[in-house]
Design a protein around this motif. Structure first.
Motif, short mmCIF file in Angstrom:
data_model
loop_
_atom_site.label_atom_id
_atom_site.label_comp_id
_atom_site.label_asym_id
_atom_site.label_seq_id
_atom_site.Cartn_x
_atom_site.Cartn_y
_atom_site.Cartn_z
N PRO A 296 31.25 27.67 40.63
CA PRO A 296 32.59 27.42 40.09
C PRO A 296 33.69 27.83 41.06
CG PRO A 296 31.68 29.39 39.11
CD PRO A 296 30.59 28.79 39.95
N ALA A 297 34.76 27.02 41.09
CA ALA A 297 35.93 27.38 41.88
C ALA A 297 36.76 28.44 41.17
CB ALA A 297 36.78 26.14 42.16
N ILE A 298 36.78 28.38 39.83
CA ILE A 298 37.50 29.35 39.01
C ILE A 298 36.50 30.03 38.09
CG2 ILE A 298 39.32 29.67 37.30
CD1 ILE A 298 40.29 28.85 40.08
N ASP A 299 36.48 31.35 38.14
CA ASP A 299 35.54 32.11 37.33
C ASP A 299 36.05 32.18 35.90
OD1 ASP A 299 33.59 33.77 36.36
OD2 ASP A 299 33.52 34.99 38.16
N VAL A 300 35.69 31.19 35.09
CA VAL A 300 36.14 31.14 33.70
C VAL A 300 35.61 32.33 32.91
CG1 VAL A 300 36.19 29.73 31.60
CG2 VAL A 300 36.30 28.63 33.84
N ALA A 301 34.38 32.77 33.24
CA ALA A 301 33.81 33.92 32.55
C ALA A 301 34.67 35.16 32.74
CB ALA A 301 32.39 34.18 33.04
N ALA A 302 35.24 35.33 33.94
CA ALA A 302 36.11 36.48 34.19
C ALA A 302 37.40 36.38 33.37
CB ALA A 302 36.45 36.57 35.67
N LEU A 303 37.93 35.16 33.24
CA LEU A 303 39.16 34.99 32.48
C LEU A 303 38.93 35.24 30.99
CD1 LEU A 303 40.66 31.82 34.20
CD2 LEU A 303 41.24 34.22 34.58
N ARG A 304 37.70 35.06 30.53
CA ARG A 304 37.40 35.34 29.13
C ARG A 304 37.22 36.83 28.86
NH1 ARG A 304 32.78 30.69 28.04
NH2 ARG A 304 34.20 28.89 27.88
N ASP A 305 37.00 37.61 29.91
CA ASP A 305 36.75 39.03 29.76
C ASP A 305 38.06 39.76 29.51
OD1 ASP A 305 36.26 41.92 30.72
OD2 ASP A 305 34.25 41.04 30.70
N LEU A 306 38.03 40.74 28.60
CA LEU A 306 39.23 41.49 28.26
C LEU A 306 39.72 42.37 29.39
CD1 LEU A 306 38.44 42.54 24.57
CD2 LEU A 306 39.87 40.67 25.38
N ARG A 307 38.94 42.51 30.47
CA ARG A 307 39.36 43.29 31.61
C ARG A 307 40.03 42.44 32.69
NH1 ARG A 307 33.88 46.68 30.84
NH2 ARG A 307 33.49 44.77 29.69
N CYS A 308 40.27 41.17 32.37
CA CYS A 308 40.94 40.30 33.34
C CYS A 308 41.86 39.30 32.65
CB CYS A 308 39.91 39.57 34.19
SG CYS A 308 40.63 38.48 35.44
N GLY A 309 41.31 38.54 31.69
CA GLY A 309 42.05 37.45 31.06
C GLY A 309 43.40 37.84 30.48
N PRO A 433 36.13 39.52 40.45
CA PRO A 433 34.75 39.61 40.93
C PRO A 433 34.72 39.85 42.43
CG PRO A 433 35.06 37.67 39.54
CD PRO A 433 36.42 38.22 39.84
N PRO A 434 33.74 40.60 42.93
CA PRO A 434 33.63 40.83 44.37
C PRO A 434 33.57 39.50 45.13
CG PRO A 434 32.14 42.27 43.17
CD PRO A 434 32.69 41.31 42.16
N GLY A 435 34.33 39.40 46.20
CA GLY A 435 34.37 38.18 46.99
C GLY A 435 35.36 37.16 46.50
N ARG A 436 36.05 37.44 45.37
CA ARG A 436 36.99 36.46 44.83
C ARG A 436 38.32 37.10 44.49
NH1 ARG A 436 32.58 33.47 41.09
NH2 ARG A 436 31.69 32.13 42.70
N THR A 437 38.67 38.17 45.17
CA THR A 437 39.91 38.87 44.85
C THR A 437 41.12 37.98 45.07
OG1 THR A 437 38.88 40.96 45.51
CG2 THR A 437 41.27 40.92 45.32
N ALA A 438 41.25 37.40 46.25
CA ALA A 438 42.41 36.56 46.54
C ALA A 438 42.45 35.35 45.62
CB ALA A 438 42.38 36.10 48.00
N GLN A 439 41.29 34.77 45.33
CA GLN A 439 41.25 33.59 44.47
C GLN A 439 41.72 33.93 43.06
OE1 GLN A 439 37.52 31.62 44.70
NE2 GLN A 439 38.08 29.97 43.32
#
Length: 529
Positions: A296-309, A433-439
């Protein structure tokens, strides 16, 4: 800020872990970005005269810059996460410097439009800086990123204050503005008034030269450490990820363009509504596609997490209730009360005093937040900050008759904006997520741009009709609606942040990895040296 001890442990405080070169480079770029964002504002009218453009057409330039930023952010941050942030920082600084010099030499509308559009590329410097810094921090990463964000916001605001004060003053004191007025009164076009043209070129050359000096500063960023154990091609971009990132940029570009058309043409612009509806449907389909792909280009799972979204969503709402709503606030205080029956009849000096008050409060809050050491306290402050912005608009709904009423509102807004400007971006960077900070930070920037554009368009539609004896003034009822909408957005931001969680509670951040079977590789800058 967390720094590395000689025994391998970590301790909070200071910036030694980042290195002098990184700090000088990051803060220099933030100062330049602050100057670029504010220096041209007092010069918009003279620049419009030079290329034969109406003052109202500057809305097109705002929309163009927002559109380029919306398209460039996802693509450039993805490339930075794959090919190295330092390399992309240097490239974008060179591009922005070239655009700044192009604005100096511009003699046509489209040349000036191109220059201002490319200046929007500077928005990628923040996610790149945070991504590089995160890879060099240990211990309490959230505290380290919060301290760096505080320093970045402070330097950015200092650059904005100096640029706002310098731009118009330099042109006026050089005699160029008076020469323009005299020449226009005599019937001469701006191109035939050499004193004005030469003075404007010299003034515009200041931010261009400053951006050029930022190129060697960008080269001070630490080079990525060699990683011989990395699998061959690990950093090579995947075609599926690039397609997903570019598609996202086009979707956001369509939505931003739709709202920009509504802002320019009014709510009757059918093409604007079509772009918004099509872009919204495409965004839903894009998100579903991203959840099913293995790269994925966009980590949708991260956006669903309450620690990011929640932080990403709050950033978009914050752009509506603060960034977009600040323009109607300024136009209201400048409205002539004798002609319309409302407004503060504020002079440009009064408006500058109000904006300077808010900026100074933001700087002070950013400095204080940098000294907060516990994640729990930072999260508590972030949750309470939108309430202060809501209090700003509640106060102004009840009290908006004299200058000190606006100053109180500026203080309340500055307190809330200072916390959110620093805290939200730091939390998003810490939870990426590690490796996707700037993204991830870049995606948050896209959400912020989109939110600001949506808010600006909605407020422009609400304030569209003229009122009273001044045909240029917006209706009083429209201003009341704007303040109510901003108040609702601030309260919605507070509700969203109530569900947010500390992204640094799980040191491994495994809960934020994508649905891919193989996690994204760390970029060279994010690998500890």
């Amino acid at each position: 800020m967390a720094s590395v001890r000689s025994d391998g442990g970590a301790r909070p405080g200071g910036t030694a872990g980042l290195g002098v070169g990184l700090l000088v480079a990051v803060l220099s770029l933030q100062f330049v970005q602050g100057v670029l964002g504010a220096f041209h504002t007092p010069l918009l009218a003279p620049m419009a005269r030079t290329v034969g453009m109406r003052d109202a057409d500057w809305n097109l330039f705002d929309s163009g810059t927002a559109a380029v930023s919306a398209l460039a952010l996802p693509v450039l941050t993805w490339l930075g996460d794959r090919w190295g942030h330092r390399r992309l920082v240097v490239v974008t600084v060179v591009l922005v410097a070239a655009a700044a010099w192009l604005s100096v030499a511009a003699t046509s509308v489209w040349t000036l439009f191109l220059a201002f559009a490319v200046l929007g590329v500077a928005t990628v410097w923040v996610p790149f800086a945070l991504a590089i810094a995160r890879g060099r921090l240990s211990g309490d990463v959230g505290a380290g990123l919060a301290r760096l964000s505080s320093a970045m916001v402070t330097v950015f605001m200092v650059g904005s204050v100096l640029a706002t004060a310098a731009g118009g003053q330099l042109l006026t004191r050089s005699g160029a503005w008076s020469a323009l007025q005299e020449g226009l009164a005599a019937g001469n076009p701006p191109s035939q008034i050499p004193v004005f043209r030469e003075g404007l070129v010299l003034v515009l050359a200041i931010p261009a030269a400053l951006t050029t000096l930022a190129i060697p500063c960008a080269l001070l960023l630490p080079r990525p450490t060699p990683q011989p154990s990395r699998a061959p091609g690990a950093l090579r971009p995947r075609s599926g990820q690039f397609l997903g990132t570019f598609t996202l940029g086009l979707i956001v570009l369509g939505i931003v363009g739709g709202f920009a058309l509504l802002k320019l043409e009014g709510s009757a612009a059918a093409i604007g509504w079509i772009l918004i509806v099509v872009g919204g449907c495409a965004a839903i389909l894009h998100a579903r596609w991203q959840t099913r792909t293995t790269s994925p280009a966009i980590d949708v799972a991260a956006l669903r997490d309450l620690r990011c979204g929640p932080y990403v969503l709050a950033l978009g709402l914050f752009a509506i209730c603060h960034t977009a709503a600040s323009v109607p606030l300024v136009t209201f205080v400048a409205t002539d009360r004798e002609r319309t029956g409302y407004g503060l009849s504020a002079t440009p000096a009064d408006v500058s005093l109000i904006m300077l008050t808010m900026i100074l409060v933001i700087i002070g809050v950013a400095a204080i937040l940098a000294r907060v050491r516990t994640a729990r306290t930072r999260l508590l402050l972030i949750r309470q900050a939108p309430v202060l912005i809501a209090a700003e608009y509640t106060w102004f709904l009840l009290h908006h008759d004299v200058l000190w009423h606006a100053l109180v509102a500026a203080v309340l807004g500055g307190l809330g904006a200072g916390v959110l400007s620093v805290g939200l971006t730091a939390m998003i960077a810490a939870g990426a997520p590690p490796g996707r900070t700037a993204q991830q930070v870049g995606l948050a920037g896209v959400v912020s741009i989109t939110g600001g554009t949506i808010g600006s368009a909605v407020f422009a539609i609400v304030l569209h009709d003229g009122a009273g004896g001044d045909a240029t003034a917006a209706p009083y009822a429209g201003y009341v609606i704007v303040w109510i909408l901003a108040l609702v957005c601030a309260l919605a931001t507070a509700v969203v942040l109530w569900f947010a969680r500390d992204p640094t509670r799980d040191p491994s951040l495994g809960h934020l990895t994508s649905t891919s079977s193989a996690p994204a590789p760390l970029t060279p800058e994010e690998r500890p040296s």
